[in-house]
Motif scaffolding. Structure first.
Motif, PDB file in Angstrom:
ATOM      1  N   GLY A 132       0.785  -1.213   0.000  1.00 18.17           N
ATOM      2  CA  GLY A 132       0.000   0.000   0.000  1.00 18.17           C
ATOM      3  C   GLY A 132       0.825   1.274   0.000  1.00 18.17           C
ATOM      4  N   ASN A 133       2.146   1.155   0.049  1.00 17.96           N
ATOM      5  CA  ASN A 133       2.990   2.347   0.009  1.00 17.96           C
ATOM      6  C   ASN A 133       2.838   3.085  -1.319  1.00 17.96           C
ATOM      7  N   VAL A 134       2.620   2.309  -2.395  1.00 19.34           N
ATOM      8  CA  VAL A 134       2.274   2.875  -3.701  1.00 19.34           C
ATOM      9  C   VAL A 134       1.054   2.116  -4.206  1.00 19.34           C
ATOM     10  N   ASP A 135       0.360   2.668  -5.207  1.00 16.80           N
ATOM     11  CA  ASP A 135      -0.808   1.972  -5.724  1.00 16.80           C
ATOM     12  C   ASP A 135      -0.391   0.719  -6.485  1.00 16.80           C
ATOM     13  N   TYR A 136      -1.349  -0.124  -6.764  1.00 25.42           N
ATOM     14  CA  TYR A 136      -1.051  -1.460  -7.274  1.00 25.42           C
ATOM     15  C   TYR A 136      -0.397  -1.455  -8.654  1.00 25.42           C
ATOM     16  N   LEU A 137      -0.703  -0.486  -9.495  1.00 21.29           N
ATOM     17  CA  LEU A 137      -0.076  -0.424 -10.813  1.00 21.29           C
ATOM     18  C   LEU A 137       1.329   0.171 -10.713  1.00 21.29           C
ATOM     19  N   THR A 138       1.510   1.152  -9.875  1.00 14.45           N
ATOM     20  CA  THR A 138       2.857   1.671  -9.627  1.00 14.45           C
ATOM     21  C   THR A 138       3.736   0.584  -9.033  1.00 14.45           C
ATOM     22  N   GLU A 155       4.293  -0.312 -20.300  1.00 12.09           N
ATOM     23  CA  GLU A 155       3.439  -0.598 -21.461  1.00 12.09           C
ATOM     24  C   GLU A 155       2.230  -1.422 -21.053  1.00 12.09           C
ATOM     25  N   TRP A 156       2.454  -2.416 -20.194  1.00 12.24           N
ATOM     26  CA  TRP A 156       1.318  -3.231 -19.749  1.00 12.24           C
ATOM     27  C   TRP A 156       0.334  -2.388 -18.940  1.00 12.24           C
ATOM     28  N   VAL A 157       0.842  -1.558 -18.036  1.00 15.16           N
ATOM     29  CA  VAL A 157      -0.018  -0.728 -17.194  1.00 15.16           C
ATOM     30  C   VAL A 157      -0.884   0.185 -18.057  1.00 15.16           C
ATOM     31  N   ASP A 158      -0.285   0.857 -19.021  1.00 15.57           N
ATOM     32  CA  ASP A 158      -1.047   1.771 -19.878  1.00 15.57           C
ATOM     33  C   ASP A 158      -2.125   1.023 -20.651  1.00 15.57           C
ATOM     34  N   ASP A 159      -1.777  -0.139 -21.174  1.00 11.27           N
ATOM     35  CA  ASP A 159      -2.731  -0.934 -21.950  1.00 11.27           C
ATOM     36  C   ASP A 159      -3.857  -1.461 -21.069  1.00 11.27           C
ATOM     37  N   PHE A 160      -3.503  -1.919 -19.871  1.00  9.14           N
ATOM     38  CA  PHE A 160      -4.513  -2.458 -18.959  1.00  9.14           C
ATOM     39  C   PHE A 160      -5.509  -1.383 -18.543  1.00  9.14           C
ATOM     40  N   LYS A 161      -5.013  -0.205 -18.204  1.00  6.24           N
ATOM     41  CA  LYS A 161      -5.903   0.880 -17.769  1.00  6.24           C
ATOM     42  C   LYS A 161      -6.887   1.234 -18.883  1.00  6.24           C
ATOM     43  N   GLU A 162      -6.404   1.260 -20.101  1.00  7.48           N
ATOM     44  CA  GLU A 162      -7.278   1.596 -21.224  1.00  7.48           C
ATOM     45  C   GLU A 162      -8.363   0.537 -21.416  1.00  7.48           C
ATOM     46  N   ARG A 163      -7.970  -0.729 -21.378  1.00  5.61           N
ATOM     47  CA  ARG A 163      -8.938  -1.808 -21.582  1.00  5.61           C
ATOM     48  C   ARG A 163      -9.937  -1.895 -20.437  1.00  5.61           C
ATOM     49  N   ALA A 164      -9.471  -1.667 -19.212  1.00  5.86           N
ATOM     50  CA  ALA A 164     -10.367  -1.713 -18.055  1.00  5.86           C
ATOM     51  C   ALA A 164     -11.383  -0.578 -18.100  1.00  5.86           C
ATOM     52  N   GLN A 165     -10.943   0.591 -18.549  1.00  2.45           N
ATOM     53  CA  GLN A 165     -11.866   1.721 -18.663  1.00  2.45           C
ATOM     54  C   GLN A 165     -12.958   1.431 -19.686  1.00  2.45           C
ATOM     55  N   VAL A 166     -12.567   0.858 -20.823  1.00  2.08           N
ATOM     56  CA  VAL A 166     -13.554   0.486 -21.847  1.00  2.08           C
ATOM     57  C   VAL A 166     -14.540  -0.526 -21.275  1.00  2.08           C
ATOM     58  N   ALA A 167     -14.025  -1.527 -20.570  1.00  3.31           N
ATOM     59  CA  ALA A 167     -14.896  -2.543 -19.975  1.00  3.31           C
ATOM     60  C   ALA A 167     -15.862  -1.913 -18.988  1.00  3.31           C
ATOM     61  N   GLY A 168     -15.364  -0.971 -18.174  1.00  5.05           N
ATOM     62  CA  GLY A 168     -16.223  -0.308 -17.200  1.00  5.05           C
ATOM     63  C   GLY A 168     -17.353   0.458 -17.859  1.00  5.05           C
ATOM     64  N   GLU A 169     -17.056   1.145 -18.956  1.00  6.76           N
ATOM     65  CA  GLU A 169     -18.100   1.887 -19.662  1.00  6.76           C
ATOM     66  C   GLU A 169     -19.144   0.937 -20.238  1.00  6.76           C
ATOM     67  N   GLU A 170     -18.692  -0.182 -20.770  1.00  6.05           N
ATOM     68  CA  GLU A 170     -19.642  -1.149 -21.332  1.00  6.05           C
ATOM     69  C   GLU A 170     -20.540  -1.722 -20.238  1.00  6.05           C
ATOM     70  N   ILE A 171     -19.949  -1.999 -19.073  1.00  6.63           N
ATOM     71  CA  ILE A 171     -20.730  -2.549 -17.966  1.00  6.63           C
ATOM     72  C   ILE A 171     -21.732  -1.526 -17.447  1.00  6.63           C
TER      73      ILE A 171
END
Length: 300
Positions: A132-138, A155-171
């Motif tokens: 918890g000293n830094v957030d999970y993606l950091t 690169e993975w972090v940036d890609d994951f955040k983008e895909r998760a945001q899209v999924a959240g909007e769809e949900i």
């Protein structure tokens, strides 16, 4: 549905093709080192680690960056999602000094509360992190820096955040913008409800997808990450949807009570059950699985 979820093995292949782990493009030999700025100061670590031992829950981070493991903590070892990758990897703890000597790791990673650090440092460089000293993606990016694979981690972090945001909007388009979700787990004869940073997919649901958390849960679970409660008051913390992280062999008799059966999420068949052992962590491999699971289940 699958258009937003890139298979993790394919992602690894893409990242490998983009430069492996050596940002400089120079070929490394086994004696090269880098200086990693850890919480406790600079630590000289291998520039191309080949035999990493993980004493806490970072095995998925190391595997996601395609770095070889020789030992992992018991929680990682029992994760069904890691079973194939870790079947031949030794289980170790901060007490497994003799076994670690035999395994000859070139790097040891753990949480800041591990024991025997001074003895472990005689075996290999030791780097610890405070949860918890830094957030999970950091945190994953920090592991990337440690393993000399910062570029791949980012690169993975940036890609994951983008895909998760899209999924959240769809949900949210399907269930509604203000529909609430709560996450529970039954562990060691106790029920818990979780905030937004304690694994179990909470980071995906609340931080990335930005689904709504019930106000009562926010009041009690955000600061510590979790809150213990009794089955009798579970309904007070239940969202419109409930994610239930279930531990094998736990007492689930409360599910047969009228109190539980009368919860609207239960009556509306809006309870998403997951295997707790597969959902504990927030490493890339686990996060990919959580994202895919939630995307499928909420849109069923």
């Amino acid at each position: 549905m699958k258009k937003i979820i890139m298979p993790f093995t394919l992602l690894l292949l893409i990242l490998s093709a983009c430069g492996g782990g050596e940002s400089s493009g120079q070929e490394l030999n086994g004696n090269d080192t880098i200086t990693y700025e850890s919480e406790n100061g600079p630590v000289e670590v291998p520039a191309d680690p080949q035999r990493v031992a993980v004493l806490s829950s970072f095995a998925g981070n190391v595997m996601a960056l395609d770095v070889n493991l020789v030992g992992v903590d018991p929680w990682s070892k029992m994760n069904p999602r890691f079973e194939d990758e870790l079947q031949d990897i030794e289980e170790v703890t901060d007490e497994s000094l003799e076994k670690l000597i035999e395994l000859e790791p070139d790097l040891i990673i753990g949480y800041s509360d591990i024991k025997n650090v001074s003895k472990l440092e005689q075996i290999a460089p030791v780097v610890t992190y405070t949860y918890g000293n830094v957030d999970y993606l950091t945190q994953h990016i920090e592991i990337g820096k440690l393993l000399n694979k910062e570029k791949e981690a980012k690169e993975w972090v940036d890609d994951f955040k983008e895909r998760a945001q899209v999924a959240g909007e769809e949900i949210k388009d399907v269930i509604g913008e203000d529909t609430t979700v709560s996450v529970f787990e039954n562990f060691d004869k106790q029920l818990y409800v979780f905030g937004d940073n304690w694994g179990r997919g909470t980071e995906v649901l609340y931080q990335e997808m930005e689904l709504a958390m019930p106000e009562k849960v926010a009041e009690v679970a955000l600061e510590d990450g979790y809150y213990a409660l009794s089955p009798e008051v579970l309904s007070e913390f239940a969202g419109d949807y409930m994610v239930f992280s279930k531990v094998d062999d736990a007492d689930l008799s409360f599910e047969k009570t009228d109190t539980y059966q009368n919860i609207p999420a239960v009556q509306n068949d809006q309870v998403i059950e997951v295997n707790a052992a597969e959902f504990y962590f927030n490493d890339p491999i686990t996060l990919e699985y959580q994202l895919e699971t939630y995307h499928e289940r909420f849109l069923e």
